[in-house]
Design a protein around this motif. Structure first.
Motif, PDB file in Angstrom:
ATOM      1  N   ARG A  12       2.098 -30.688 -21.955  1.00  0.00           N
ATOM      2  CA  ARG A  12       2.717 -31.084 -20.682  1.00  0.00           C
ATOM      3  C   ARG A  12       1.730 -30.759 -19.572  1.00  0.00           C
ATOM      4  O   ARG A  12       1.101 -29.703 -19.583  1.00  0.00           O
ATOM      5  CB  ARG A  12       4.038 -30.350 -20.443  1.00  0.00           C
ATOM      6  N   GLN A  13       1.618 -31.644 -18.591  1.00  0.00           N
ATOM      7  CA  GLN A  13       0.611 -31.453 -17.556  1.00  0.00           C
ATOM      8  C   GLN A  13       0.876 -30.217 -16.707  1.00  0.00           C
ATOM      9  O   GLN A  13      -0.040 -29.596 -16.175  1.00  0.00           O
ATOM     10  CB  GLN A  13       0.517 -32.695 -16.665  1.00  0.00           C
ATOM     11  N   ILE A  14       2.149 -29.821 -16.586  1.00  0.00           N
ATOM     12  CA  ILE A  14       2.493 -28.622 -15.809  1.00  0.00           C
ATOM     13  C   ILE A  14       1.816 -27.392 -16.412  1.00  0.00           C
ATOM     14  O   ILE A  14       1.534 -26.419 -15.711  1.00  0.00           O
ATOM     15  CB  ILE A  14       4.028 -28.432 -15.743  1.00  0.00           C
ATOM     16  N   GLU A  15       1.521 -27.445 -17.725  1.00  0.00           N
ATOM     17  CA  GLU A  15       0.868 -26.307 -18.374  1.00  0.00           C
ATOM     18  C   GLU A  15      -0.532 -26.091 -17.804  1.00  0.00           C
ATOM     19  O   GLU A  15      -0.958 -24.955 -17.604  1.00  0.00           O
ATOM     20  CB  GLU A  15       0.800 -26.529 -19.888  1.00  0.00           C
ATOM     21  N   PHE A  16      -1.252 -27.188 -17.557  1.00  0.00           N
ATOM     22  CA  PHE A  16      -2.580 -27.046 -16.958  1.00  0.00           C
ATOM     23  C   PHE A  16      -2.471 -26.478 -15.543  1.00  0.00           C
ATOM     24  O   PHE A  16      -3.236 -25.590 -15.158  1.00  0.00           O
ATOM     25  CB  PHE A  16      -3.305 -28.390 -16.913  1.00  0.00           C
ATOM     26  N   THR A  17      -1.507 -27.002 -14.771  1.00  0.00           N
ATOM     27  CA  THR A  17      -1.347 -26.520 -13.395  1.00  0.00           C
ATOM     28  C   THR A  17      -1.021 -25.033 -13.389  1.00  0.00           C
ATOM     29  O   THR A  17      -1.613 -24.256 -12.627  1.00  0.00           O
ATOM     30  CB  THR A  17      -0.229 -27.303 -12.681  1.00  0.00           C
ATOM     31  N   LEU A  18      -0.093 -24.611 -14.243  1.00  0.00           N
ATOM     32  CA  LEU A  18       0.277 -23.193 -14.318  1.00  0.00           C
ATOM     33  C   LEU A  18      -0.887 -22.346 -14.819  1.00  0.00           C
ATOM     34  O   LEU A  18      -1.127 -21.252 -14.314  1.00  0.00           O
ATOM     35  CB  LEU A  18       1.483 -22.999 -15.248  1.00  0.00           C
ATOM     36  N   ALA A  19      -1.605 -22.870 -15.818  1.00  0.00           N
ATOM     37  CA  ALA A  19      -2.762 -22.140 -16.337  1.00  0.00           C
ATOM     38  C   ALA A  19      -3.832 -21.999 -15.259  1.00  0.00           C
ATOM     39  O   ALA A  19      -4.469 -20.954 -15.134  1.00  0.00           O
ATOM     40  CB  ALA A  19      -3.330 -22.855 -17.561  1.00  0.00           C
ATOM     41  N   GLY A  20      -4.021 -23.065 -14.469  1.00  0.00           N
ATOM     42  CA  GLY A  20      -4.985 -23.010 -13.371  1.00  0.00           C
ATOM     43  C   GLY A  20      -4.582 -21.997 -12.316  1.00  0.00           C
ATOM     44  O   GLY A  20      -5.413 -21.227 -11.817  1.00  0.00           O
ATOM     45  N   ILE A  21      -3.293 -21.977 -11.983  1.00  0.00           N
ATOM     46  CA  ILE A  21      -2.791 -20.997 -11.009  1.00  0.00           C
ATOM     47  C   ILE A  21      -2.956 -19.585 -11.563  1.00  0.00           C
ATOM     48  O   ILE A  21      -3.410 -18.673 -10.866  1.00  0.00           O
ATOM     49  CB  ILE A  21      -1.314 -21.278 -10.673  1.00  0.00           C
ATOM     50  N   GLY A  22      -2.597 -19.410 -12.857  1.00  0.00           N
ATOM     51  CA  GLY A  22      -2.724 -18.086 -13.472  1.00  0.00           C
ATOM     52  C   GLY A  22      -4.158 -17.601 -13.501  1.00  0.00           C
ATOM     53  O   GLY A  22      -4.428 -16.420 -13.294  1.00  0.00           O
ATOM     54  N   SER A  23      -5.090 -18.531 -13.754  1.00  0.00           N
ATOM     55  CA  SER A  23      -6.505 -18.169 -13.783  1.00  0.00           C
ATOM     56  C   SER A  23      -7.020 -17.830 -12.390  1.00  0.00           C
ATOM     57  O   SER A  23      -7.782 -16.879 -12.211  1.00  0.00           O
ATOM     58  CB  SER A  23      -7.313 -19.336 -14.375  1.00  0.00           C
TER      59      SER A  23
END
Length: 576
Positions: A12-23
């Motif tokens: 799911r694309q939200i996973e990349f967004t959340l992973a980017g925010i987390g990073s």
């Protein structure tokens, strides 16, 4: 490119967004940003910070995500395709990520130490009646340099058992060493199985800190004197803007916080679907990251105001330096709040969450870059990938031992100064040259149009072509001219220690000239032909395909392709 068409994508694309925010959102938002604000005259830092966000942070992250998503490769291989001559920038991003993960985990170690200590009644930094306290200890610090607070002495004398300088190594702080091992065990458990072990972790570590941040903000703004601290935070001292150091620090904070030049976000974007809306992710990550820093600023400076009220001194006279901001001043504020243990546990647990998902990204870049280049040899030696990841974490843990010795705070400050400020500006400079000038703004815009149907706006083109390269060049020149030796509080590191710092910085920067020489060596033709090919996108891959055909299908990549130096295609998806 056929081998990349089957590249896995985020479920799911939200996973990349959340992973980017987390990073992007990490300890730097709560520690480095408020500290730089404080050192740069409060609100005066916000002006260059927001300016650098708009003209450097957002455009350069957008640039990195476009390259990662279009090339569908990690930073080393992507940059080797973009500009073979400067493929060393990609290798340098891996090196700098590994160096940072070594000392970054020490800050997580301190957070765990304080977290465990926060369950005591009373808090160990609440009074001066402890064995580690000196006769000069006081609960109400003044401007006098001869007195120190209970919180300062807990940090310096109890946790660190700090020596007087880098010349005195002291012994290993075994408590801290054991907690450092625990911190690395936590990291290992979060990345050794990829999605299976971390899919749910990142949702918690990325989102839960905001619950604690909001609770702390509501509590802190009600404290007496909080308004004075907030006023210091948002009202600029305009004369500070004349200092080049403030602007350099603002740019360095943008690069460090968002992660530009570290390779993590470029690697993660290579797992996006080809037609993903990159601009939306860029704006989301950048804006949430900066809002988090500003939110943390309100929390920290309201606590500063409270401490200045208790001690009867101006906010500008509080003794704050480096990590002492969250490990000295803030714990001191907890000690005077109702239910101090609750707020201390929440705060240090939040620091742990913020640190973990940023650490994931840095460790993963190193793990996957080695796996992608030497997977067969590594699996043959270690038998299982999990054991190799354990070896990488173990090596980083051992390299972190100097940071948990009694001299550790000085080692930490030296590594942070030369990695987070010196190295990153060099990497950013060469990355922008490689992508914006060598590869070209038009090619970049063409790639974006191929993926999303829309070309880059005139604003982004202007930033990529002129503003970002110009600003980074000016900042780099002035940071060299006005370079100040690393220091910790009033201690200035001796020349030999500064030399060690430059060696640390060079361990990442040196890959740029080394890889440039390697590229020129393996390309065919006269020197001018080599030079022309070295700035031609995809020339290494094209040469490797030709060699592959000439050898009748035998793999020629180790000879002349961009694979001939470490490449990476991070396997992790939702755990960063």
């Amino acid at each position: 490119m056929d081998q990349h068409l089957s590249r896995p994508t985020w479920s799911r694309q939200i996973e990349f967004t959340l992973a980017g925010i987390g990073s992007a959102v990490g300890l730097g938002n709560v520690w480095r940003f408020p500290y730089l604000c404080y050192r740069s005259g409060g609100g005066a830092f916000l002006v260059p910070y927001l300016f650098m966000l708009v003209v450097l942070g957002i455009p350069l992250l957008h640039m990195e995500l476009i390259v990662g998503q279009y090339m569908r490769r990690g930073p080393v291989h992507a940059l080797a395709n973009v500009c073979p001559l400067l493929k060393g920038v990609g290798v340098a991003t891996v090196a700098i990520s590994f160096i940072m993960c070594i000392y970054y985990n020490v800050v997580i170690t301190w957070a765990l130490y304080y977290l465990f200590s926060s369950f005591q009644e009373p808090l160990p930094w609440q009074s001066c009646n402890n064995t580690w306290n000196t006769p000069n200890c006081t609960n109400h610090a003044t401007n006098s340099s001869y007195s120190s607070t209970a919180s300062q002495e807990f940090f310096r004398n109890k946790m660190l058992e700090q020596t007087d300088g880098v010349e005195e190594a002291g012994g290993v702080r075994w408590e801290l060493f054991l907690i450092l091992i625990l911190a690395w065990i936590l990291i290992y458990l979060c990345i050794f199985k990829g999605v299976k072990s971390t899919g749910k972790v990142v949702y918690f570590t990325a989102l839960f800190p905001y619950v604690i941040l909001i609770a702390l903000l509501i509590n802190n703004v009600q404290l007496p004197g909080a308004l004075d601290g907030i006023t210091f935070f948002i009202v600029p001292e305009w004369d500070k803007l004349l200092s080049v150091e403030v602007w350099v620090n603002a740019a360095a904070q943008i690069f460090n916080s968002i992660g530009i030049g570290f390779g993590s976000l470029m690697a993660m974007s290579s797992y996006n679907s080809f037609n993903n809306n990159i601009l939306k992710d860029t704006l989301t990550i950048c804006i949430i990251n900066s809002l988090t820093s500003i939110l943390a600023g309100f929390i920290i400076f309201s606590a500063f105001g409270y401490m200045s009220y208790l001690q009867g001194i101006p906010v500008s006279d509080l003794a704050v330096d480096g990590p002492g901001l969250v490990y000295v001043i803030y714990p001191q504020a907890f000690a005077n709040m109702p239910v101090p243990q609750l707020w201390a546990v929440l705060f240090f647990f939040m620091l742990l969450c913020l640190g973990l998902d940023s650490e994931f990204a840095m460790v993963e870049v190193m793990v996957t870059s080695l796996m992608d280049q030497f997977s067969q040899q590594l699996i043959a030696f270690f038998k299982r990938k999990e054991l190799f990841i354990l070896a990488v974490c173990g090596a980083a843990c051992l390299l972190g031992i100097p940071c948990v010795m009694q001299v550790g705070i000085f080692v930490f400050q030296l590594m942070d100064h030369y990695t987070a400020i010196v190295s990153i500006m060099f990497l950013a400079f060469f990355e922008v040259i490689a992508i914006c000038w060598s590869y070209g703004v038009n090619r970049l815009s063409d790639n974006l149009e191929e993926m999303t149907g829309k070309r880059a706006s005139i604003f982004f083109k202007l930033c990529w072509l002129i503003i970002a390269p110009g600003l980074i060049t000016v900042i780099l020149i002035f940071s060299i001219i006005q370079f100040k030796p690393a220091r910790y509080e009033d201690y200035v590191f001796p020349p030999w220690a500064q030399g060690v710092g430059w060696v640390i910085a060079m361990t990442s920067i040196i890959w740029i000239p080394l890889c440039a020489v390697h590229t020129l060596w393996v390309l065919p033709g006269s020197f001018m032909q080599k030079l022309k090919l070295s700035i031609t996108p995809h020339s290494l891959d094209e040469m490797s395909k030709m060699a592959y055909d000439e050898r009748g299908g035998k793999d020629a990549y180790p000879v002349i392709s961009s694979n001939s130096l470490v490449t990476e295609k991070p396997h992790i998806q939702t755990n960063l």
